[in-house]
Design a protein around this motif. Sequence first.
Motif, mmCIF file in Angstrom:
data_model
loop_
_atom_site.group_PDB
_atom_site.id
_atom_site.type_symbol
_atom_site.label_atom_id
_atom_site.label_comp_id
_atom_site.label_asym_id
_atom_site.label_seq_id
_atom_site.Cartn_x
_atom_site.Cartn_y
_atom_site.Cartn_z
ATOM 1 N N GLY A 17 67.064 34.088 31.155
ATOM 2 C CA GLY A 17 65.870 34.482 30.404
ATOM 3 C C GLY A 17 64.995 33.392 29.832
ATOM 4 N N ALA A 19 61.839 31.301 30.151
ATOM 5 C CA ALA A 19 60.601 31.218 30.935
ATOM 6 C C ALA A 19 59.809 29.977 30.510
ATOM 7 N N SER A 23 60.399 30.888 24.747
ATOM 8 C CA SER A 23 61.399 31.928 25.034
ATOM 9 C C SER A 23 62.509 31.921 23.982
ATOM 10 N N LEU A 24 62.906 33.130 23.546
ATOM 11 C CA LEU A 24 64.012 33.211 22.583
ATOM 12 C C LEU A 24 65.277 32.616 23.205
ATOM 13 N N ASP A 69 66.769 36.966 40.201
ATOM 14 C CA ASP A 69 66.028 38.139 39.735
ATOM 15 C C ASP A 69 67.085 39.187 39.406
ATOM 16 N N VAL A 70 67.128 39.635 38.148
ATOM 17 C CA VAL A 70 68.241 40.513 37.739
ATOM 18 C C VAL A 70 68.123 41.932 38.280
ATOM 19 N N THR A 149 67.541 42.361 21.570
ATOM 20 C CA THR A 149 66.953 43.681 21.471
ATOM 21 C C THR A 149 65.895 43.710 20.373
ATOM 22 N N LYS A 167 65.548 49.635 25.072
ATOM 23 C CA LYS A 167 66.375 48.938 24.083
ATOM 24 C C LYS A 167 67.434 49.869 23.515
ATOM 25 N N PRO A 196 59.420 40.282 15.388
ATOM 26 C CA PRO A 196 58.433 39.816 16.375
ATOM 27 C C PRO A 196 58.211 38.301 16.368
ATOM 28 N N VAL A 197 58.208 37.733 17.567
ATOM 29 C CA VAL A 197 57.951 36.299 17.768
ATOM 30 C C VAL A 197 57.012 36.203 18.961
ATOM 31 N N THR A 199 55.801 35.279 22.285
ATOM 32 C CA THR A 199 56.349 34.749 23.540
ATOM 33 C C THR A 199 55.546 35.338 24.695
ATOM 34 N N SER A 201 56.588 37.483 26.900
ATOM 35 C CA SER A 201 56.838 38.932 26.968
ATOM 36 C C SER A 201 56.141 39.684 25.856
HETATM 37 P P1 NAD Z 1 60.145 35.647 27.460
HETATM 38 O O1 NAD Z 1 59.002 36.144 28.277
HETATM 39 O O2 NAD Z 1 60.158 34.220 27.136
HETATM 40 O O3 NAD Z 1 61.522 36.050 28.126
HETATM 41 C C1 NAD Z 1 61.695 37.169 28.943
HETATM 42 C C2 NAD Z 1 62.426 36.686 30.163
HETATM 43 O O4 NAD Z 1 62.731 37.768 31.041
HETATM 44 C C3 NAD Z 1 61.606 35.683 30.979
HETATM 45 O O5 NAD Z 1 62.356 34.500 31.143
HETATM 46 C C4 NAD Z 1 61.412 36.369 32.307
HETATM 47 O O6 NAD Z 1 61.389 35.482 33.389
HETATM 48 C C5 NAD Z 1 62.661 37.232 32.339
HETATM 49 N N1 NAD Z 1 62.587 38.291 33.350
HETATM 50 C C6 NAD Z 1 61.694 39.315 33.440
HETATM 51 N N2 NAD Z 1 61.961 40.043 34.546
HETATM 52 C C7 NAD Z 1 63.038 39.472 35.149
HETATM 53 C C8 NAD Z 1 63.785 39.739 36.324
HETATM 54 N N3 NAD Z 1 63.492 40.766 37.118
HETATM 55 N N4 NAD Z 1 64.833 38.934 36.623
HETATM 56 C C9 NAD Z 1 65.155 37.886 35.840
HETATM 57 N N5 NAD Z 1 64.485 37.575 34.715
HETATM 58 C C10 NAD Z 1 63.437 38.357 34.383
HETATM 59 O O7 NAD Z 1 60.094 36.539 26.132
HETATM 60 P P2 NAD Z 1 61.151 36.700 24.941
HETATM 61 O O8 NAD Z 1 60.371 37.340 23.852
HETATM 62 O O9 NAD Z 1 61.875 35.447 24.699
HETATM 63 O O10 NAD Z 1 62.138 37.817 25.510
HETATM 64 C C11 NAD Z 1 63.537 37.629 25.602
HETATM 65 C C12 NAD Z 1 64.250 38.877 25.095
HETATM 66 O O11 NAD Z 1 64.023 39.002 23.699
HETATM 67 C C13 NAD Z 1 63.759 40.178 25.730
HETATM 68 O O12 NAD Z 1 64.859 41.033 25.944
HETATM 69 C C14 NAD Z 1 62.868 40.750 24.643
HETATM 70 O O13 NAD Z 1 62.751 42.148 24.719
HETATM 71 C C15 NAD Z 1 63.662 40.332 23.427
HETATM 72 N N6 NAD Z 1 62.946 40.392 22.146
HETATM 73 C C16 NAD Z 1 61.783 39.713 21.972
HETATM 74 C C17 NAD Z 1 61.119 39.806 20.755
HETATM 75 C C18 NAD Z 1 59.822 39.080 20.534
HETATM 76 O O14 NAD Z 1 59.092 39.428 19.600
HETATM 77 N N7 NAD Z 1 59.492 38.080 21.312
HETATM 78 C C19 NAD Z 1 61.649 40.586 19.730
HETATM 79 C C20 NAD Z 1 62.848 41.257 19.937
HETATM 80 C C21 NAD Z 1 63.487 41.154 21.157
#
Ligand code: NAD
Length: 261
Positions: A17, A19, A23-24, A69-70, A149, A167, A196-197, A199, A201
């Motif tokens: 995950g 990117a 990214s978190l 790709d998951v 989540t 989720k 929320p952060v 990113t 996504s």
């Molecule tokens: P991010 O875009 O940096 O990370 C999401 C990742 O999912 C990316 O690396 C992307 O390449 C990967 N991804 C998407 N489709 C894919 C696939 N088919 N195969 C493999 N990888 C795939 O954004 P993020 O905010 O760091 O998200 C990471 C997690 O944190 C997610 O589950 C998101 O729901 C969760 N989250 C984010 C927030 C926020 O506010 N940013 C809050 C709570 C939870």
Amino acid sequence: MGQGNGLMQGKRGFIFGVANDHSLAWHIAEQLHQNGAALGFNHLPNPKMERRVRELAEPIGAKLIVPCDVSDDEQIRAALHQARETMGPLDFVVHAVAFASRDALSKPFYATSRADFLQAMDISAYSLVAVCQHALPHLAEGAAILTLTYMGSVKMIPSYNVMGVCKAALESSVRYLAAELGREKKIRVNALSAGPVRTLSSAGVSGFGKMLEHYPTKAPLARNIEAAEVGKSGLYLLSDLSSGVTGEVHYVDAGYNVVGW
Ligand code: NAD
């Protein structure tokens, strides 16, 4: 090793995950690295994402960087097999992956198409089950799995839509996986529910800027969280510090979820 205290010395794990540096997953990776862990990473199978992940992960001595790709079981199987071959039995896996189409995150929830619903569920919820399934033969006894989540699982959050439903499925999966894998190999499975952060996504959720403005008005700490705080709590959930914790959804949201008005 960096500024850490060696909490993860001798531990090795794989991170799904990353990117970019927002990214978190990257913030968790930084904490793990600073505390001595050896890390492997996936990237989405395209040259741009590979370059981005390599630019981040190579300087911290990543042991392997592989395409995955998951939504493809074979790619998950191959990535985790390669991780085991390169690093040995894995002590942890981070699952920080989610996707929903722009349509699904901007139209009303009732208008979600079947195809968009199934795609979001596949990538954002089922993928955790698939990752656990394919990781199991390569996990060390007592390994830890962490997924990411959001509170949209248990409350209606404007525009979060199908991702909230995903989720909910993800958090429920955590409980079933924790019960089974705990008995099987003392493996712990937890979810970190982040506030929320900004990113890549979260930028896809319409009205995300409003969320960032709203949280400080209600959250007990009267602010938004910082991504590094997800990293620190991720380190806790993946390390021996949380050895008695499994099946949990651990909120890192400046307390927002406890407020009822
Ligand atoms: P991010 O875009 O940096 O990370 C999401 C990742 O999912 C990316 O690396 C992307 O390449 C990967 N991804 C998407 N489709 C894919 C696939 N088919 N195969 C493999 N990888 C795939 O954004 P993020 O905010 O760091 O998200 C990471 C997690 O944190 C997610 O589950 C998101 O729901 C969760 N989250 C984010 C927030 C926020 O506010 N940013 C809050 C709570 C939870």
